[in-house]
Design a protein around this motif. Sequence first.
Motif, PDB file in Angstrom:
ATOM      1  N   SER A  41       0.844  -1.182   0.000  1.00  0.00           N
ATOM      2  CA  SER A  41       0.000   0.000   0.000  1.00  0.00           C
ATOM      3  C   SER A  41       0.885   1.240   0.000  1.00  0.00           C
ATOM      4  N   GLN A  42       0.331   2.348  -0.439  1.00  0.00           N
ATOM      5  CA  GLN A  42       1.024   3.617  -0.355  1.00  0.00           C
ATOM      6  C   GLN A  42       0.216   4.510   0.561  1.00  0.00           C
ATOM      7  N   CYS A  43       0.849   4.975   1.634  1.00  0.00           N
ATOM      8  CA  CYS A  43       0.147   5.870   2.538  1.00  0.00           C
ATOM      9  C   CYS A  43       1.145   6.677   3.351  1.00  0.00           C
ATOM     10  N   ILE A  44       0.637   7.695   4.007  1.00  0.00           N
ATOM     11  CA  ILE A  44       1.418   8.480   4.948  1.00  0.00           C
ATOM     12  C   ILE A  44       0.759   8.287   6.307  1.00  0.00           C
ATOM     13  N   ASP A  45       1.521   7.840   7.274  1.00  0.00           N
ATOM     14  CA  ASP A  45       1.029   7.611   8.634  1.00  0.00           C
ATOM     15  C   ASP A  45       1.464   8.784   9.495  1.00  0.00           C
ATOM     16  N   ILE A  46       0.507   9.458  10.118  1.00  0.00           N
ATOM     17  CA  ILE A  46       0.801  10.615  10.952  1.00  0.00           C
ATOM     18  C   ILE A  46       0.314  10.325  12.363  1.00  0.00           C
ATOM     19  N   SER A  47       1.231  10.348  13.316  1.00  0.00           N
ATOM     20  CA  SER A  47       0.881  10.180  14.729  1.00  0.00           C
ATOM     21  C   SER A  47       1.062  11.522  15.419  1.00  0.00           C
ATOM     22  N   VAL A  48       0.004  11.999  16.070  1.00  0.00           N
ATOM     23  CA  VAL A  48       0.029  13.315  16.692  1.00  0.00           C
ATOM     24  C   VAL A  48      -0.381  13.180  18.149  1.00  0.00           C
ATOM     25  N   LYS A  49       0.380  13.832  19.025  1.00  0.00           N
ATOM     26  CA  LYS A  49       0.015  13.877  20.437  1.00  0.00           C
ATOM     27  C   LYS A  49      -0.231  15.331  20.805  1.00  0.00           C
ATOM     28  N   PHE A  50      -1.457  15.626  21.226  1.00  0.00           N
ATOM     29  CA  PHE A  50      -1.819  16.965  21.654  1.00  0.00           C
ATOM     30  C   PHE A  50      -1.695  17.020  23.172  1.00  0.00           C
ATOM     31  N   GLU A  51      -0.981  18.014  23.672  1.00  0.00           N
ATOM     32  CA  GLU A  51      -0.853  18.205  25.115  1.00  0.00           C
ATOM     33  C   GLU A  51      -1.227  19.635  25.459  1.00  0.00           C
ATOM     34  N   PHE A  52      -2.257  19.771  26.261  1.00  0.00           N
ATOM     35  CA  PHE A  52      -2.671  21.065  26.764  1.00  0.00           C
ATOM     36  C   PHE A  52      -2.461  21.052  28.267  1.00  0.00           C
ATOM     37  N   ALA A  53      -2.904  22.063  28.965  1.00  0.00           N
ATOM     38  CA  ALA A  53      -2.621  22.213  30.393  1.00  0.00           C
ATOM     39  C   ALA A  53      -2.812  20.908  31.177  1.00  0.00           C
ATOM     40  N   ASP A  54      -3.988  20.314  31.116  1.00  0.00           N
ATOM     41  CA  ASP A  54      -4.234  19.086  31.871  1.00  0.00           C
ATOM     42  C   ASP A  54      -4.844  17.988  31.004  1.00  0.00           C
ATOM     43  N   ILE A  55      -4.771  18.153  29.697  1.00  0.00           N
ATOM     44  CA  ILE A  55      -5.357  17.186  28.770  1.00  0.00           C
ATOM     45  C   ILE A  55      -4.294  16.724  27.787  1.00  0.00           C
ATOM     46  N   SER A  56      -4.263  15.415  27.537  1.00  0.00           N
ATOM     47  CA  SER A  56      -3.349  14.854  26.551  1.00  0.00           C
ATOM     48  C   SER A  56      -4.129  13.875  25.684  1.00  0.00           C
ATOM     49  N   SER A  57      -3.910  13.957  24.376  1.00  0.00           N
ATOM     50  CA  SER A  57      -4.620  13.091  23.454  1.00  0.00           C
ATOM     51  C   SER A  57      -3.703  12.707  22.300  1.00  0.00           C
ATOM     52  N   SER A  58      -3.706  11.439  21.927  1.00  0.00           N
ATOM     53  CA  SER A  58      -2.900  10.974  20.797  1.00  0.00           C
ATOM     54  C   SER A  58      -3.815  10.579  19.652  1.00  0.00           C
ATOM     55  N   TRP A  59      -3.493  11.054  18.447  1.00  0.00           N
ATOM     56  CA  TRP A  59      -4.275  10.749  17.253  1.00  0.00           C
ATOM     57  C   TRP A  59      -3.362  10.172  16.199  1.00  0.00           C
ATOM     58  N   ASN A  60      -3.872   9.212  15.437  1.00  0.00           N
ATOM     59  CA  ASN A  60      -3.155   8.657  14.302  1.00  0.00           C
ATOM     60  C   ASN A  60      -3.984   8.893  13.041  1.00  0.00           C
ATOM     61  N   PHE A  61      -3.329   9.399  12.007  1.00  0.00           N
ATOM     62  CA  PHE A  61      -3.979   9.662  10.725  1.00  0.00           C
ATOM     63  C   PHE A  61      -3.289   8.836   9.652  1.00  0.00           C
ATOM     64  N   LEU A  62      -4.038   8.264   8.754  1.00  0.00           N
ATOM     65  CA  LEU A  62      -3.499   7.608   7.575  1.00  0.00           C
ATOM     66  C   LEU A  62      -4.006   8.349   6.354  1.00  0.00           C
ATOM     67  N   TYR A  63      -3.087   8.788   5.513  1.00  0.00           N
ATOM     68  CA  TYR A  63      -3.452   9.454   4.266  1.00  0.00           C
ATOM     69  C   TYR A  63      -3.156   8.487   3.129  1.00  0.00           C
ATOM     70  N   LEU A  64      -4.187   8.120   2.393  1.00  0.00           N
ATOM     71  CA  LEU A  64      -4.045   7.222   1.262  1.00  0.00           C
ATOM     72  C   LEU A  64      -4.288   8.017  -0.015  1.00  0.00           C
ATOM     73  N   PRO A  65      -3.228   8.273  -0.794  1.00  0.00           N
ATOM     74  CA  PRO A  65      -3.392   9.074  -2.019  1.00  0.00           C
ATOM     75  C   PRO A  65      -4.193   8.343  -3.086  1.00  0.00           C
TER      76      PRO A  65
END
Length: 65
Positions: A41-65
């Motif tokens: 497969s061809q894709c771009i995998d993006i893992s993002v971790k958002f950190e704010f004052a007392d909140i943390s969240s991790s997101w994963n994105f896959l972009y398939l052209p």
Amino acid sequence: MASDLSSFLKGELANTLEQLLSKSVSIDSVSKLDVDSLDDSQCIDISVKFEFADISSSWNFLYLP
């Protein structure tokens, strides 16, 4: 070449998130994807971790052209 893309992606992603969130953003790393795990497969995998004052969240994105 890969290091040039890494720097570019970090800068563009940080700029986009700062504009969307109106918050200061830093990108810790951009890492190479393990191509063997994609099974032709061809894709771009993006893992993002958002950190704010007392909140943390991790997101994963896959972009398939």
